[in-house]
Write a protein that holds these residues in place. Structure first.
Motif, PDB file in Angstrom:
ATOM      1  N   UNK A 130      -6.808 -27.738 -93.614  1.00 24.99           N
ATOM      2  CA  UNK A 130      -7.791 -26.492 -93.906  1.00 24.99           C
ATOM      3  C   UNK A 130      -7.225 -25.278 -94.585  1.00 24.99           C
ATOM      4  N   UNK A 131      -6.056 -25.500 -94.947  1.00 22.66           N
ATOM      5  CA  UNK A 131      -5.233 -24.378 -95.761  1.00 22.66           C
ATOM      6  C   UNK A 131      -4.329 -23.560 -95.153  1.00 22.66           C
ATOM      7  N   UNK A 132      -4.187 -23.701 -93.814  1.00 21.94           N
ATOM      8  CA  UNK A 132      -2.789 -22.929 -93.079  1.00 21.94           C
ATOM      9  C   UNK A 132      -1.646 -23.411 -93.343  1.00 21.94           C
ATOM     10  N   UNK A 133      -0.705 -22.548 -92.992  1.00 21.63           N
ATOM     11  CA  UNK A 133       0.761 -23.022 -93.256  1.00 21.63           C
ATOM     12  C   UNK A 133       0.890 -23.705 -92.042  1.00 21.63           C
ATOM     13  N   UNK A 134       1.968 -24.669 -91.985  1.00 26.09           N
ATOM     14  CA  UNK A 134       2.350 -25.304 -90.969  1.00 26.09           C
ATOM     15  C   UNK A 134       2.934 -24.318 -89.859  1.00 26.09           C
ATOM     16  N   UNK A 135       2.844 -24.960 -88.594  1.00 23.61           N
ATOM     17  CA  UNK A 135       3.799 -24.214 -87.228  1.00 23.61           C
ATOM     18  C   UNK A 135       5.072 -23.899 -87.938  1.00 23.61           C
ATOM     19  N   UNK A 136       5.576 -23.023 -87.560  1.00 23.76           N
ATOM     20  CA  UNK A 136       7.043 -22.731 -88.317  1.00 23.76           C
ATOM     21  C   UNK A 136       8.079 -22.344 -86.837  1.00 23.76           C
ATOM     22  N   UNK A 137       7.454 -22.501 -85.671  1.00 22.13           N
ATOM     23  CA  UNK A 137       8.414 -22.632 -84.420  1.00 22.13           C
ATOM     24  C   UNK A 137       8.261 -23.966 -83.894  1.00 22.13           C
ATOM     25  N   UNK A 138       9.170 -24.338 -83.212  1.00 20.24           N
ATOM     26  CA  UNK A 138       9.196 -25.536 -82.102  1.00 20.24           C
ATOM     27  C   UNK A 138       8.192 -25.163 -81.060  1.00 20.24           C
ATOM     28  N   UNK A 139       7.503 -26.112 -81.044  1.00 26.41           N
ATOM     29  CA  UNK A 139       6.446 -26.093 -80.148  1.00 26.41           C
ATOM     30  C   UNK A 139       7.013 -26.467 -78.459  1.00 26.41           C
ATOM     31  N   UNK A 140       6.630 -25.471 -77.795  1.00 24.59           N
ATOM     32  CA  UNK A 140       7.279 -25.782 -76.234  1.00 24.59           C
ATOM     33  C   UNK A 140       6.064 -25.609 -75.386  1.00 24.59           C
ATOM     34  N   UNK A 141       5.497 -26.602 -74.893  1.00 21.86           N
ATOM     35  CA  UNK A 141       4.059 -26.351 -73.862  1.00 21.86           C
ATOM     36  C   UNK A 141       4.459 -25.483 -72.819  1.00 21.86           C
ATOM     37  N   UNK A 142       3.647 -24.569 -72.589  1.00 26.50           N
ATOM     38  CA  UNK A 142       4.027 -23.561 -71.425  1.00 26.50           C
ATOM     39  C   UNK A 142       2.673 -22.681 -71.072  1.00 26.50           C
ATOM     40  N   UNK A 143       2.578 -22.108 -70.105  1.00 29.39           N
ATOM     41  CA  UNK A 143       1.773 -21.122 -69.781  1.00 29.39           C
ATOM     42  C   UNK A 143       2.467 -19.799 -69.660  1.00 29.39           C
ATOM     43  N   UNK A 144       2.068 -18.709 -70.140  1.00 30.10           N
ATOM     44  CA  UNK A 144       2.670 -17.447 -69.900  1.00 30.10           C
ATOM     45  C   UNK A 144       2.132 -16.939 -68.556  1.00 30.10           C
ATOM     46  N   UNK A 145       3.084 -16.439 -67.833  1.00 31.64           N
ATOM     47  CA  UNK A 145       2.778 -15.678 -66.563  1.00 31.64           C
ATOM     48  C   UNK A 145       2.829 -14.239 -66.606  1.00 31.64           C
ATOM     49  N   UNK A 146       3.882 -13.802 -67.529  1.00 28.76           N
ATOM     50  CA  UNK A 146       4.079 -12.444 -67.478  1.00 28.76           C
ATOM     51  C   UNK A 146       4.791 -12.094 -69.111  1.00 28.76           C
ATOM     52  N   UNK A 147       4.617 -10.633 -69.533  1.00 31.03           N
ATOM     53  CA  UNK A 147       5.225 -10.407 -70.565  1.00 31.03           C
ATOM     54  C   UNK A 147       6.121  -9.170 -70.171  1.00 31.03           C
ATOM     55  N   UNK A 148       7.044  -9.095 -71.079  1.00 32.82           N
ATOM     56  CA  UNK A 148       7.959  -7.790 -70.898  1.00 32.82           C
ATOM     57  C   UNK A 148       8.355  -6.982 -71.998  1.00 32.82           C
ATOM     58  N   UNK A 149       8.570  -5.547 -71.665  1.00 33.76           N
ATOM     59  CA  UNK A 149       8.800  -4.699 -72.810  1.00 33.76           C
ATOM     60  C   UNK A 149      10.214  -4.339 -72.111  1.00 33.76           C
TER      61      UNK A 149
END
Length: 177
Positions: free
Chosen positions: A109-128
């Motif tokens: 469809x014209x998008x660039x391929x995924x550049x990062x290794x895919x690691x299946x996961x569910x995000x629980x929390x984000x940090x700063x």
């Protein structure tokens, strides 16, 4: 611009079990019930024409039905300065295969391929910034395992970024074989 990603919606029972783990880590911004999902392919910001191409490229996508069990925990980033606290999956192979199938369609469809290794996961929390308890929390909850759940469809989501947290809107669902 329209910010899109493809993912799996989680059953409410699984989301509830994940929400119950949402405390005890300094600096964590825990995901809300409606934010919990398993990303298959992040797409990013697109103009409306490209977003429509993505929608069309995913039509007719089918995969053999399979089940997923969430299992274990991990961190993306450094142990004392993590970016994300996540729950993994017990058998990532079907999800990796589905990710690759989606990626091939998006490339056509014209998008660039995924550049990062895919690691299946569910995000629980984000940090700063720093978190002194994140690594200990992961070690304490490494034995986590959800009930298995069947995959009945994949979902194209639109992400609306806000001041506090992102809101996710279902754009379209695509059935599995």
């Amino acid at each position: 611009m329209i910010r899109l990603f493809v993912g799996l919606e989680l059953p409410n029972e699984v989301k509830q079990s994940l929400l119950m783990m949402g405390s005890g880590v300094d600096g964590a911004r825990w995901q809300a019930l409606d934010q919990l999902h398993l990303t298959l392919r992040f797409i990013g910001n697109l103009d409306p024409v490209a977003a429509q191409e993505v929608r069309l490229s995913l039509q007719g996508l089918s995969v053999p039905a399979f089940s997923v069990t969430l299992q274990g925990m991990g961190l993306f980033g450094k142990p004392r300065a993590p970016r994300i606290l996540y729950v993994g999956v017990s058998n990532p192979a079907p999800l990796i295969a589905l990710h690759e199938k989606i990626d091939r369609r998006l490339i056509r469809a014209g998008l660039a391929p995924e550049s990062r290794k895919y690691i299946p996961h569910v995000t629980l929390a984000r940090f700063r910034g720093r978190s002194l308890r994140a690594a200990g929390y992961v070690a304490q909850h490494m034995g986590f395992s959800s009930q298995a759940f069947d995959i009945s469809h994949i979902t194209l989501f639109q992400s609306h970024l806000g001041h506090e947290a992102a809101a996710y809107e279902v754009v379209e669902r695509y059935g599995t074989a």
